[in-house]
Scaffold this motif. Sequence first.
Motif, PDB file in Angstrom:
ATOM      1  N   THR A   1      -3.735   4.943  -2.639  1.00  0.00           N
ATOM      2  CA  THR A   1      -4.779   5.816  -2.095  1.00  0.00           C
ATOM      3  C   THR A   1      -4.155   7.079  -1.521  1.00  0.00           C
ATOM      4  O   THR A   1      -3.237   7.007  -0.689  1.00  0.00           O
ATOM      5  CB  THR A   1      -5.564   5.090  -0.982  1.00  0.00           C
TER       6      THR A   1
ATOM      7  N   SER B   1     -13.028   9.010  -7.836  1.00  0.00           N
ATOM      8  CA  SER B   1     -12.226   7.787  -7.760  1.00  0.00           C
ATOM      9  C   SER B   1     -10.960   7.909  -8.601  1.00  0.00           C
ATOM     10  O   SER B   1     -10.835   8.761  -9.483  1.00  0.00           O
ATOM     11  CB  SER B   1     -13.045   6.582  -8.232  1.00  0.00           C
TER      12      SER B   1
ATOM     13  N   ASP C   1      -5.407  -1.524  -8.533  1.00  0.00           N
ATOM     14  CA  ASP C   1      -5.802  -0.865  -7.288  1.00  0.00           C
ATOM     15  C   ASP C   1      -6.665   0.356  -7.589  1.00  0.00           C
ATOM     16  O   ASP C   1      -6.303   1.188  -8.421  1.00  0.00           O
ATOM     17  CB  ASP C   1      -4.567  -0.428  -6.491  1.00  0.00           C
TER      18      ASP C   1
ATOM     19  N   ALA D   1     -11.321   1.375  -0.753  1.00  0.00           N
ATOM     20  CA  ALA D   1     -10.269   0.985  -1.697  1.00  0.00           C
ATOM     21  C   ALA D   1     -10.403  -0.475  -2.099  1.00  0.00           C
ATOM     22  O   ALA D   1     -10.844  -1.316  -1.315  1.00  0.00           O
ATOM     23  CB  ALA D   1      -8.901   1.233  -1.083  1.00  0.00           C
TER      24      ALA D   1
ATOM     25  N   ASP E   1       0.824  -1.215   0.000  1.00  0.00           N
ATOM     26  CA  ASP E   1       0.000   0.000   0.000  1.00  0.00           C
ATOM     27  C   ASP E   1       0.857   1.263   0.000  1.00  0.00           C
ATOM     28  O   ASP E   1       0.392   2.338  -0.392  1.00  0.00           O
ATOM     29  CB  ASP E   1      -0.919   0.029   1.225  1.00  0.00           C
TER      30      ASP E   1
ATOM     31  N   PHE F   1     -11.601   6.974   2.451  1.00  0.00           N
ATOM     32  CA  PHE F   1     -11.716   6.337   1.142  1.00  0.00           C
ATOM     33  C   PHE F   1     -12.109   4.870   1.294  1.00  0.00           C
ATOM     34  O   PHE F   1     -11.814   4.228   2.298  1.00  0.00           O
ATOM     35  CB  PHE F   1     -10.372   6.393   0.393  1.00  0.00           C
TER      36      PHE F   1
ATOM     37  N   TRP G   1      -9.390   3.448  -5.730  1.00  0.00           N
ATOM     38  CA  TRP G   1      -9.880   4.097  -4.509  1.00  0.00           C
ATOM     39  C   TRP G   1     -11.014   5.058  -4.859  1.00  0.00           C
ATOM     40  O   TRP G   1     -11.088   5.588  -5.962  1.00  0.00           O
ATOM     41  CB  TRP G   1      -8.759   4.841  -3.787  1.00  0.00           C
TER      42      TRP G   1
END
Length: 411
Positions: free
Chosen positions: A124, A119, A109, A138, A98, A136, A111
């Motif tokens: 993120t 988005s 990925d 995700a 992440d 958020f 978010w």
Amino acid sequence: MSSRDFVYSKFTEFYNNSSTVIPAPSSFEQREFAYLMFKERFMVRHKRFESMQVFQNVLARNVPSDVYHSCAYYESPDLEMDKKGWIGSDLVFDIDADHIPTSCGKIHDEWTCQKCEFSGKGITPEECPICEGDKFSAKTWPCDLCIESTRIETGKLIDMLTKDFGFAANELHVFFSGHRGYHVHVEDESVRSLDALSRKEIVDYITGLGLSVIDKDTKEKPVKGRKRAAATKKFNLHDYGWNRRLKVGMSKFLSTATAEDLKNLGLKNKNLFKNKDVILKRAIEDGQWDLIPGVSVATWHKLAEQIKSLESANIDTVVTTDIHRLIRMNGTLHGKTGLLKIEFPAHQIDDFDPLTQAVAFKKGTARVLVSDAPEFRLGGATWGPYKNVKVVLPTAAAVMLILKGRAEVAN
């Protein structure tokens, strides 16, 4: 059967299976334990248990989605935080995809801002670029490239802890997190009493924060009848700590670097490429940094800064400095994947394959409707990509897709 009930039934089977072994953490009676209820979605914490068997019975009855224990040791771990009586804490590192930019993250990925529903893809953000919201939802995915990126960072961390801090490899507890990263625990007495500020110093070292590789201004001693020499800056690297790490990093990088590689790092000095062999021998091996034609102190400094970013380990700094942190428990299931948090020897970091060895559900199949899933590897086989299709998959793959919000049970 609903998708949630299907996954819950598999977690129930796992925690009620007599062959399931969950290793007890050290100093068991001084740890706080916590778990997230699977269906009710609330955290039960500030728990203390007299034995691991009692705790496993609790897990079998309650069937949590995630299980944790404190990195800290307490006199009374079952009391509120201000009454627990902190004794000490393990030194813990969390390496997670992440926090690591990868090319694949922009593919799988996603978010979405919970405030304005804007988005995007990739990591993120801390703040929504549209409304400045900070909450958020995700969607992430544990692909091979993501896990490989965290493996590389974990390898660098292990190298620092053993070579720079002096811990033996067998003193480190290394785990696959169950998602797409790794945890490293140091349980040595020498680190237990460190406060948050001392742990911040360790974090700064691991990440190379504040590292300076240019000697301070030096001046010659005044000689009678002669003016004082002008102050100069020198570049020099010795053979221990970060200096050694920079030398090794430079050697690795320059020995294979192309002119394009140097350009991509913002290094426009063509002498770095033209004089690679001379640099490797005269500067890096012999320490004669000032005898390389056309390479100034400023250029060395810029190269060192780039190498620092390559050689530092990308860790979650908040986890390491938090002396009251809860960490996922070894041998338990991860609520986002259904994979195990599992320990392996530090020296096996290059060979351990989490997408095979951390699989908990090894029997059975399930028919699922997959809305959208990239090609993925799990349990020794490759599946997908899928888009709005019904397929029969091994239980482990079906559970992962459902937990990732990419599939539903096809009744």
